[in-house]
Design an enzyme around this catalytic site. Structure first.
Site, mmCIF file in Angstrom:
data_model
loop_
_atom_site.group_PDB
_atom_site.id
_atom_site.type_symbol
_atom_site.label_atom_id
_atom_site.label_comp_id
_atom_site.label_asym_id
_atom_site.label_seq_id
_atom_site.Cartn_x
_atom_site.Cartn_y
_atom_site.Cartn_z
ATOM 1 N N ASP A 143 -75.811 -7.373 -62.848
ATOM 2 C CA ASP A 143 -75.757 -8.738 -63.622
ATOM 3 C C ASP A 143 -76.170 -8.282 -65.002
ATOM 4 O OD1 ASP A 143 -75.757 -11.412 -64.117
ATOM 5 O OD2 ASP A 143 -77.918 -11.472 -63.959
ATOM 6 N N SER A 144 -75.886 -9.043 -65.886
ATOM 7 C CA SER A 144 -76.239 -8.933 -67.427
ATOM 8 C C SER A 144 -77.568 -8.855 -67.557
ATOM 9 C CB SER A 144 -75.432 -9.993 -68.086
ATOM 10 O OG SER A 144 -76.226 -11.359 -67.788
ATOM 11 N N ASN A 146 -71.638 -14.494 -63.221
ATOM 12 C CA ASN A 146 -70.418 -15.261 -62.961
ATOM 13 C C ASN A 146 -69.531 -14.817 -64.080
ATOM 14 O OD1 ASN A 146 -70.729 -17.865 -61.110
ATOM 15 N ND2 ASN A 146 -72.784 -16.921 -61.609
ATOM 16 N N CYS A 196 -73.821 -19.808 -62.731
ATOM 17 C CA CYS A 196 -74.780 -18.351 -63.526
ATOM 18 C C CYS A 196 -75.828 -18.075 -62.457
ATOM 19 C CB CYS A 196 -75.340 -18.760 -64.813
ATOM 20 S SG CYS A 196 -76.132 -17.520 -65.413
ATOM 21 N N THR A 197 -75.729 -17.019 -62.039
ATOM 22 C CA THR A 197 -77.001 -16.330 -61.083
ATOM 23 C C THR A 197 -78.348 -16.604 -61.605
ATOM 24 O OG1 THR A 197 -76.606 -14.260 -61.790
ATOM 25 C CG2 THR A 197 -75.573 -14.840 -59.794
ATOM 26 N N HIS A 198 -78.650 -16.908 -63.050
ATOM 27 C CA HIS A 198 -79.840 -17.324 -63.650
ATOM 28 C C HIS A 198 -80.207 -18.711 -63.172
ATOM 29 C CE1 HIS A 198 -79.133 -13.871 -66.306
ATOM 30 N NE2 HIS A 198 -80.248 -13.889 -66.514
#
Length: 268
Positions: free
Chosen positions: A11-12, A75, A187-189
């Site tokens: 992920d970022s 994402n 978004c996975t956050h």
């Protein structure tokens, strides 16, 4: 590939740890190799070319770790780089994104609803969610809204407080989201602020986050390919491309357990 190989994911930042936590629950025998590209956070305002470059470099790192899966737990990267990474990796590992499983879930369980997608500028501007939702469910009405402040807000620890509530209220009050029935956290956050978002809508909107959906999809794919690890794997490993003590603290909130972040020299 064999069942004892680890699951590689990236992920970022540390947001993808929400997916990692779900994988740990659903697939407790699997070893996870996680890479958070915190040096380039956030991906949402980067060009597609940059995201593809980052994703290839990280995929190489995860393949060097002998991963049987490259899970793009971001994402923005899923929208910008999935097809390229799938071609790049070839038959060295399975490549999975976090968008398609959610689209399949919405089409199956919430057909014909007015569905909103919120995410980074990169995710929303790509139109990937919108196009795939309409393709799977032509009767659905899809609206979208970029919420770029959410990722830095969460990564800096502004959660469960007046600041985060004000930012959430500012975005979610937009007319685009009026009368929605289902909301995809693109978004996975965002699962970290899921309850705050649900509360904003007075718990009247079905809020969908990808973590458990993607973990369930991964389980099904590994089972189908006969790649489920039958015994407990090695210890999970968590790498980041930039490190601060604060990242370690916020990472524990995302993963819901104590973890140690290892600083990688991938960009040196």
């Amino acid at each position: 590939m064999n069942s004892s190989q680890p699951i590689g994911m990236f992920d970022s930042g540390v947001g993808g740890l929400t997916v990692a936590a779900a994988i740990r629950q659903i697939l407790p025998n699997e070893q996870i190799i996680y890479f958070g590209d915190t040096a380039h956070l956030p991906y949402g305002d980067k060009s597609s070319e940059s995201i593809v470059y980052y994703s290839r470099k990280i995929s190489d790192f995860l393949l060097e770790k002998n991963s049987k899966v490259i899970l793009i737990a971001c994402n923005t990267a899923s929208a910008a780089a999935y097809e390229q990474i799938k071609d790049y990796v070839g038959d060295k590992a399975l490549v999975i994104n976090v968008i398609d499983p959610v689209v399949e879930h919405i089409a199956e369980f919430y057909p014909g609803t007015k569905t909103a997608v919120i995410g980074t500028k990169g995710t929303i501007n790509s139109g990937t969610y919108q196009a795939r939702l309409r393709e799977k469910d032509p009767d659905c009405q899809v609206v979208s809204l970029a919420t770029p402040m959410f990722v830095p807000m969460i990564e800096e620890g502004f959660i469960f407080d007046d600041i985060s509530n004000a930012i959430i209220r500012s975005y979610l009050s937009k007319p685009e989201l009026k009368n929605i029935e289902t909301l995809i956290l693109g978004c996975t956050h965002y699962p970290i602020i899921k309850n705050q978002i649900r509360k904003f809508f007075n718990f009247g909107v079905e809020v969908i986050d990808s973590a458990s959906i993607v973990a369930g999809h991964l389980h099904n794919v590994l089972s189908e390919k006969k790649l489920l690890n039958p015994q407990k794997g090695n210890e999970n490993q968590f790498y980041v491309s930039d490190h601060t003590d604060y990242f370690e603290k916020i990472a524990r909130i995302f993963f819901e357990d104590k973890i140690n972040l290892i600083l990688s020299d991938i960009w040196k």
